[in-house]
Design a protein around this motif. Structure first.
Motif, short mmCIF file in Angstrom:
data_model
loop_
_atom_site.label_atom_id
_atom_site.label_comp_id
_atom_site.label_asym_id
_atom_site.label_seq_id
_atom_site.Cartn_x
_atom_site.Cartn_y
_atom_site.Cartn_z
N ASN A 7 0.96 -1.26 0.09
CA ASN A 7 0.56 -0.23 0.36
C ASN A 7 0.96 0.79 0.16
O ASN A 7 2.08 1.57 0.70
CB ASN A 7 -1.38 0.03 1.37
N LYS A 191 -5.52 -4.82 -5.88
CA LYS A 191 -5.33 -3.38 -4.93
C LYS A 191 -5.73 -2.55 -5.96
O LYS A 191 -5.47 -2.48 -6.59
CB LYS A 191 -4.03 -3.09 -4.39
N ALA A 209 -6.21 1.57 -1.79
CA ALA A 209 -4.54 1.20 -1.07
C ALA A 209 -3.66 2.43 -1.38
O ALA A 209 -2.57 1.84 -0.48
CB ALA A 209 -4.39 -0.23 -1.82
#
Length: 306
Positions: A7, A191, A209
Protein backbone atom coordinates in the motif's frame (compact mmCIF):
# COMPACT_ATOMS: atom_id res chain seq x y z
CA UNK A 1 6.77 -15.61 -8.01
CA UNK A 2 4.02 -13.02 -7.70
CA UNK A 3 5.09 -10.29 -5.29
CA UNK A 4 2.74 -8.28 -3.15
CA UNK A 5 2.39 -4.62 -4.11
CA UNK A 6 2.57 -2.65 -0.82
CA UNK A 7 0.00 0.00 0.00
CA UNK A 8 1.08 3.62 -0.41
CA UNK A 9 2.08 6.17 -3.02
CA UNK A 10 3.30 5.33 -6.54
CA UNK A 11 4.29 8.47 -8.47
CA UNK A 12 3.78 8.30 -12.21
CA UNK A 13 7.41 8.86 -13.15
CA UNK A 14 8.24 11.67 -15.56
CA UNK A 15 11.07 11.47 -18.13
CA UNK A 16 13.65 14.27 -18.12
CA UNK A 17 15.44 15.10 -21.36
CA UNK A 18 18.71 16.80 -22.20
CA UNK A 19 18.73 19.96 -24.30
CA UNK A 20 19.27 17.80 -27.40
CA UNK A 21 16.15 15.72 -26.60
CA UNK A 22 17.78 12.58 -25.25
CA UNK A 23 16.88 10.97 -21.93
CA UNK A 24 18.77 12.73 -19.14
CA UNK A 25 19.90 9.84 -16.96
CA UNK A 26 21.58 12.07 -14.39
CA UNK A 27 18.23 13.74 -13.78
CA UNK A 28 16.45 10.37 -13.77
CA UNK A 29 18.71 9.15 -10.97
CA UNK A 30 18.13 12.32 -8.93
CA UNK A 31 14.39 11.93 -9.44
CA UNK A 32 14.42 8.34 -8.18
CA UNK A 33 16.28 9.45 -5.06
CA UNK A 34 13.87 12.36 -4.56
CA UNK A 35 10.88 10.01 -4.66
CA UNK A 36 12.61 7.78 -2.10
CA UNK A 37 13.37 10.71 0.21
CA UNK A 38 9.69 11.63 0.16
CA UNK A 39 8.77 8.21 1.50
CA UNK A 40 6.86 6.71 -1.41
CA UNK A 41 6.18 2.98 -1.44
CA UNK A 42 7.27 2.65 -5.05
CA UNK A 43 7.12 4.16 -8.50
CA UNK A 44 4.98 3.58 -11.55
CA UNK A 45 7.64 3.66 -14.26
CA UNK A 46 7.32 3.81 -18.05
CA UNK A 47 3.75 5.14 -17.92
CA UNK A 48 1.95 7.96 -19.73
CA UNK A 49 3.66 10.57 -17.52
CA UNK A 50 6.91 9.07 -18.80
CA UNK A 51 5.75 10.03 -22.33
CA UNK A 52 5.87 6.40 -23.45
CA UNK A 53 3.89 7.09 -26.61
CA UNK A 54 6.75 9.41 -27.61
CA UNK A 55 9.59 7.02 -26.72
CA UNK A 56 10.89 4.24 -28.94
CA UNK A 57 10.79 0.69 -27.63
CA UNK A 58 14.57 0.82 -27.22
CA UNK A 59 14.31 4.01 -25.16
CA UNK A 60 11.56 2.55 -22.97
CA UNK A 61 13.57 -0.60 -22.32
CA UNK A 62 16.84 1.25 -21.65
CA UNK A 63 15.08 3.66 -19.29
CA UNK A 64 13.45 0.83 -17.36
CA UNK A 65 16.77 -0.99 -17.00
CA UNK A 66 18.34 2.18 -15.59
CA UNK A 67 15.47 2.71 -13.13
CA UNK A 68 15.61 -0.86 -11.83
CA UNK A 69 19.39 -0.74 -11.52
CA UNK A 70 19.41 2.55 -9.62
CA UNK A 71 16.31 2.28 -7.45
CA UNK A 72 16.74 1.64 -3.71
CA UNK A 73 16.18 -1.98 -2.71
CA UNK A 74 13.12 -1.08 -0.65
CA UNK A 75 11.37 0.62 -3.57
CA UNK A 76 8.68 -1.36 -5.39
CA UNK A 77 8.68 -0.82 -9.14
CA UNK A 78 5.62 -1.39 -11.29
CA UNK A 79 6.04 -0.55 -14.95
CA UNK A 80 4.11 -0.47 -18.18
CA UNK A 81 5.59 0.57 -21.53
CA UNK A 82 2.49 -1.04 -23.06
CA UNK A 83 1.87 0.92 -26.27
CA UNK A 84 1.68 -1.50 -29.21
CA UNK A 85 -1.59 -2.27 -30.98
CA UNK A 86 -0.68 -5.79 -32.16
CA UNK A 87 -1.07 -8.43 -29.44
CA UNK A 88 2.00 -10.44 -30.44
CA UNK A 89 4.12 -7.29 -30.32
CA UNK A 90 2.66 -6.54 -26.91
CA UNK A 91 3.72 -10.00 -25.73
CA UNK A 92 7.23 -9.66 -27.14
CA UNK A 93 7.77 -6.27 -25.53
CA UNK A 94 6.14 -7.23 -22.21
CA UNK A 95 8.47 -10.21 -21.90
CA UNK A 96 11.49 -7.95 -22.31
CA UNK A 97 10.19 -5.43 -19.76
CA UNK A 98 9.44 -8.19 -17.24
CA UNK A 99 12.90 -9.72 -17.73
CA UNK A 100 14.42 -6.48 -16.42
CA UNK A 101 13.31 -7.45 -12.91
CA UNK A 102 10.28 -5.31 -12.09
CA UNK A 103 7.84 -6.16 -9.29
CA UNK A 104 4.70 -5.79 -11.38
CA UNK A 105 3.77 -5.33 -15.04
CA UNK A 106 0.94 -2.92 -15.83
CA UNK A 107 -1.31 -3.21 -18.87
CA UNK A 108 -2.87 -0.10 -20.41
CA UNK A 109 -6.57 -0.92 -20.66
CA UNK A 110 -7.15 0.70 -24.06
CA UNK A 111 -4.45 -1.41 -25.73
CA UNK A 112 -6.48 -4.63 -25.36
CA UNK A 113 -9.67 -3.59 -27.13
CA UNK A 114 -10.80 -0.81 -29.42
CA UNK A 115 -13.22 1.85 -28.23
CA UNK A 116 -16.14 0.18 -30.03
CA UNK A 117 -15.32 -3.33 -28.77
CA UNK A 118 -16.99 -4.75 -25.67
CA UNK A 119 -15.55 -6.32 -22.55
CA UNK A 120 -15.62 -9.82 -24.01
CA UNK A 121 -12.98 -8.74 -26.54
CA UNK A 122 -10.92 -7.13 -23.80
CA UNK A 123 -11.02 -10.27 -21.64
CA UNK A 124 -10.21 -12.56 -24.55
CA UNK A 125 -7.21 -10.46 -25.56
CA UNK A 126 -6.06 -10.09 -21.97
CA UNK A 127 -6.15 -13.86 -21.49
CA UNK A 128 -4.10 -14.41 -24.65
CA UNK A 129 -1.39 -11.96 -23.59
CA UNK A 130 -1.26 -13.10 -19.95
CA UNK A 131 -0.88 -16.72 -21.04
CA UNK A 132 2.21 -15.78 -23.03
CA UNK A 133 4.20 -13.84 -20.42
CA UNK A 134 6.02 -15.00 -17.26
CA UNK A 135 4.22 -15.23 -13.94
CA UNK A 136 4.35 -11.81 -12.31
CA UNK A 137 2.01 -9.52 -10.43
CA UNK A 138 -0.12 -7.73 -13.01
CA UNK A 139 -1.78 -4.34 -13.05
CA UNK A 140 -4.11 -2.26 -15.17
CA UNK A 141 -3.90 1.45 -15.90
CA UNK A 142 -7.00 3.23 -17.14
CA UNK A 143 -4.87 5.51 -19.30
CA UNK A 144 -6.79 8.39 -20.92
CA UNK A 145 -4.70 8.29 -24.12
CA UNK A 146 -5.54 7.52 -26.89
CA UNK A 147 -8.94 6.85 -25.33
CA UNK A 148 -10.02 6.08 -21.78
CA UNK A 149 -11.29 2.57 -21.17
CA UNK A 150 -12.57 2.27 -17.62
CA UNK A 151 -12.75 -1.16 -16.05
CA UNK A 152 -16.20 -2.36 -15.03
CA UNK A 153 -16.65 -4.07 -11.66
CA UNK A 154 -17.57 -7.27 -13.51
CA UNK A 155 -14.30 -7.29 -15.48
CA UNK A 156 -12.26 -6.55 -12.38
CA UNK A 157 -14.00 -9.34 -10.48
CA UNK A 158 -13.10 -11.83 -13.22
CA UNK A 159 -9.49 -10.67 -13.36
CA UNK A 160 -9.08 -10.59 -9.59
CA UNK A 161 -10.22 -14.19 -9.29
CA UNK A 162 -7.27 -15.36 -11.43
CA UNK A 163 -4.97 -14.47 -8.52
CA UNK A 164 -2.55 -12.77 -10.89
CA UNK A 165 -3.70 -9.15 -10.70
CA UNK A 166 -2.47 -6.86 -7.94
CA UNK A 167 -2.76 -3.22 -9.07
CA UNK A 168 -5.33 -0.92 -10.66
CA UNK A 169 -4.57 2.71 -11.33
CA UNK A 170 -8.12 4.03 -11.27
CA UNK A 171 -8.82 7.17 -13.29
CA UNK A 172 -12.61 7.23 -13.00
CA UNK A 173 -12.49 10.21 -10.58
CA UNK A 174 -15.80 8.87 -9.28
CA UNK A 175 -16.22 7.55 -5.73
CA UNK A 176 -19.33 5.52 -6.56
CA UNK A 177 -17.45 3.71 -9.32
CA UNK A 178 -14.42 3.18 -7.08
CA UNK A 179 -16.66 1.73 -4.36
CA UNK A 180 -18.24 -0.68 -6.85
CA UNK A 181 -14.79 -1.79 -8.01
CA UNK A 182 -13.61 -2.29 -4.43
CA UNK A 183 -16.66 -4.43 -3.71
CA UNK A 184 -15.97 -6.49 -6.85
CA UNK A 185 -12.41 -7.39 -5.81
CA UNK A 186 -13.10 -7.79 -2.09
CA UNK A 187 -11.37 -10.80 -0.58
CA UNK A 188 -8.68 -10.95 -3.28
CA UNK A 189 -5.15 -9.53 -3.52
CA UNK A 190 -6.23 -6.99 -6.15
CA UNK A 191 -5.68 -3.44 -4.84
CA UNK A 192 -6.96 -0.14 -6.18
CA UNK A 193 -4.82 3.00 -6.25
CA UNK A 194 -6.61 6.28 -6.92
CA UNK A 195 -5.11 8.67 -9.48
CA UNK A 196 -7.46 11.52 -8.61
CA UNK A 197 -6.46 14.03 -5.94
CA UNK A 198 -9.86 15.55 -5.20
CA UNK A 199 -11.39 12.21 -4.21
CA UNK A 200 -8.28 10.79 -2.58
CA UNK A 201 -9.12 11.04 1.13
CA UNK A 202 -12.60 9.65 0.66
CA UNK A 203 -11.25 6.85 -1.51
CA UNK A 204 -8.86 5.83 1.27
CA UNK A 205 -11.73 5.87 3.74
CA UNK A 206 -13.66 3.36 1.62
CA UNK A 207 -10.72 1.01 1.07
CA UNK A 208 -8.31 2.16 -1.63
CA UNK A 209 -4.70 1.05 -1.13
CA UNK A 210 -3.02 4.33 -2.03
CA UNK A 211 -2.32 7.00 -4.62
CA UNK A 212 -0.82 6.73 -8.10
CA UNK A 213 -1.20 10.05 -9.85
CA UNK A 214 0.66 12.87 -11.51
CA UNK A 215 0.57 15.14 -8.46
CA UNK A 216 3.04 12.86 -6.69
CA UNK A 217 5.61 14.58 -8.91
CA UNK A 218 4.99 17.79 -6.94
CA UNK A 219 4.39 17.02 -3.25
CA UNK A 220 4.27 13.24 -2.76
CA UNK A 221 4.95 13.62 0.95
CA UNK A 222 1.39 14.92 1.44
CA UNK A 223 -0.06 11.81 -0.17
CA UNK A 224 2.31 9.64 1.87
CA UNK A 225 1.12 11.41 5.03
CA UNK A 226 -2.53 10.87 4.09
CA UNK A 227 -1.95 7.17 3.42
CA UNK A 228 -0.39 6.75 6.84
CA UNK A 229 -2.57 9.09 8.89
CA UNK A 230 -5.96 9.59 7.22
CA UNK A 231 -7.73 7.68 9.99
CA UNK A 232 -5.50 8.81 12.88
CA UNK A 233 -5.92 12.59 12.59
CA UNK A 234 -9.11 13.25 10.60
CA UNK A 235 -9.06 17.02 11.18
CA UNK A 236 -5.56 17.50 9.74
CA UNK A 237 -6.26 14.89 7.07
CA UNK A 238 -9.08 17.07 5.76
CA UNK A 239 -6.79 20.11 5.67
CA UNK A 240 -4.14 18.16 3.75
CA UNK A 241 -6.84 16.87 1.41
CA UNK A 242 -8.10 20.39 0.79
CA UNK A 243 -4.56 21.45 -0.09
CA UNK A 244 -3.76 18.61 -2.49
CA UNK A 245 -7.22 18.63 -4.01
CA UNK A 246 -7.11 22.32 -4.87
CA UNK A 247 -3.56 22.28 -6.24
CA UNK A 248 -4.33 19.30 -8.45
CA UNK A 249 -5.60 21.86 -10.96
CA UNK A 250 -1.94 21.83 -12.02
CA UNK A 251 -2.78 18.64 -13.91
CA UNK A 252 -4.72 20.78 -16.36
CA UNK A 253 -2.02 23.42 -16.70
CA UNK A 254 1.05 22.26 -18.66
CA UNK A 255 1.82 18.79 -17.32
CA UNK A 256 4.44 17.25 -17.52
CA UNK A 257 6.32 20.45 -18.40
CA UNK A 258 5.20 22.07 -15.13
CA UNK A 259 6.30 19.01 -13.12
CA UNK A 260 9.79 19.27 -14.59
CA UNK A 261 9.82 22.97 -13.75
CA UNK A 262 8.74 22.12 -10.19
CA UNK A 263 11.56 19.61 -9.90
CA UNK A 264 14.03 22.40 -10.56
CA UNK A 265 12.54 24.32 -7.64
CA UNK A 266 13.18 21.20 -5.54
CA UNK A 267 16.82 21.31 -6.59
CA UNK A 268 16.60 18.53 -9.18
CA UNK A 269 18.04 20.31 -12.17
CA UNK A 270 16.56 19.27 -15.50
CA UNK A 271 15.32 20.79 -18.73
CA UNK A 272 11.57 21.31 -18.69
CA UNK A 273 11.16 20.32 -22.32
CA UNK A 274 8.75 17.57 -23.27
CA UNK A 275 8.00 15.45 -26.32
CA UNK A 276 4.31 15.44 -25.42
CA UNK A 277 3.81 19.19 -24.87
CA UNK A 278 5.29 22.36 -26.33
CA UNK A 279 7.37 23.85 -23.52
CA UNK A 280 7.30 27.16 -25.40
CA UNK A 281 3.70 27.54 -24.21
CA UNK A 282 4.87 27.44 -20.59
CA UNK A 283 4.85 31.21 -20.22
CA UNK A 284 6.06 33.23 -17.25
CA UNK A 285 2.60 33.51 -15.68
CA UNK A 286 2.32 29.72 -15.65
CA UNK A 287 5.80 29.43 -14.18
CA UNK A 288 4.76 31.82 -11.42
CA UNK A 289 1.75 29.64 -10.62
CA UNK A 290 4.06 26.66 -10.08
CA UNK A 291 6.50 28.75 -8.03
CA UNK A 292 3.65 29.92 -5.83
CA UNK A 293 2.46 26.34 -5.37
CA UNK A 294 5.99 25.36 -4.38
CA UNK A 295 6.19 28.21 -1.84
CA UNK A 296 2.85 27.30 -0.28
CA UNK A 297 3.86 23.63 -0.17
CA UNK A 298 6.93 24.54 1.90
CA UNK A 299 4.83 26.76 4.17
CA UNK A 300 2.19 24.07 4.68
CA UNK A 301 4.82 21.45 5.50
CA UNK A 302 6.37 23.66 8.18
CA UNK A 303 3.02 24.72 9.57
CA UNK A 304 1.82 21.15 10.14
CA UNK A 305 5.19 19.41 10.49
CA UNK A 306 4.69 17.13 7.49
Amino acid sequence: MIKDIPNGVYPTMITPYTADNKIDYNAVEKLINWYDEKGVAGIFAICQSSEIFFLSFEERLELLKFIVKNAPKNMTIVASGHTADDLDTQIKEANQFIDVGIDGYVFISNRLAKADEDDSVFLKNMEYVVNNIPEIGLGIYECPYPYKRLMSPAVLKELSQTGKFRFLKDTSCNLDEIKAKLDAVKGTDFKIYNANSATFLESMQIGCAGFSGVMANFHPEFYVWLCENFDKDPELAQKVQDFVGFFSVAECQMYPVNAKYYQNLEGNKMEYISRARDAGEFKRNRQLEIEQMYNLTQHFKKLYNI
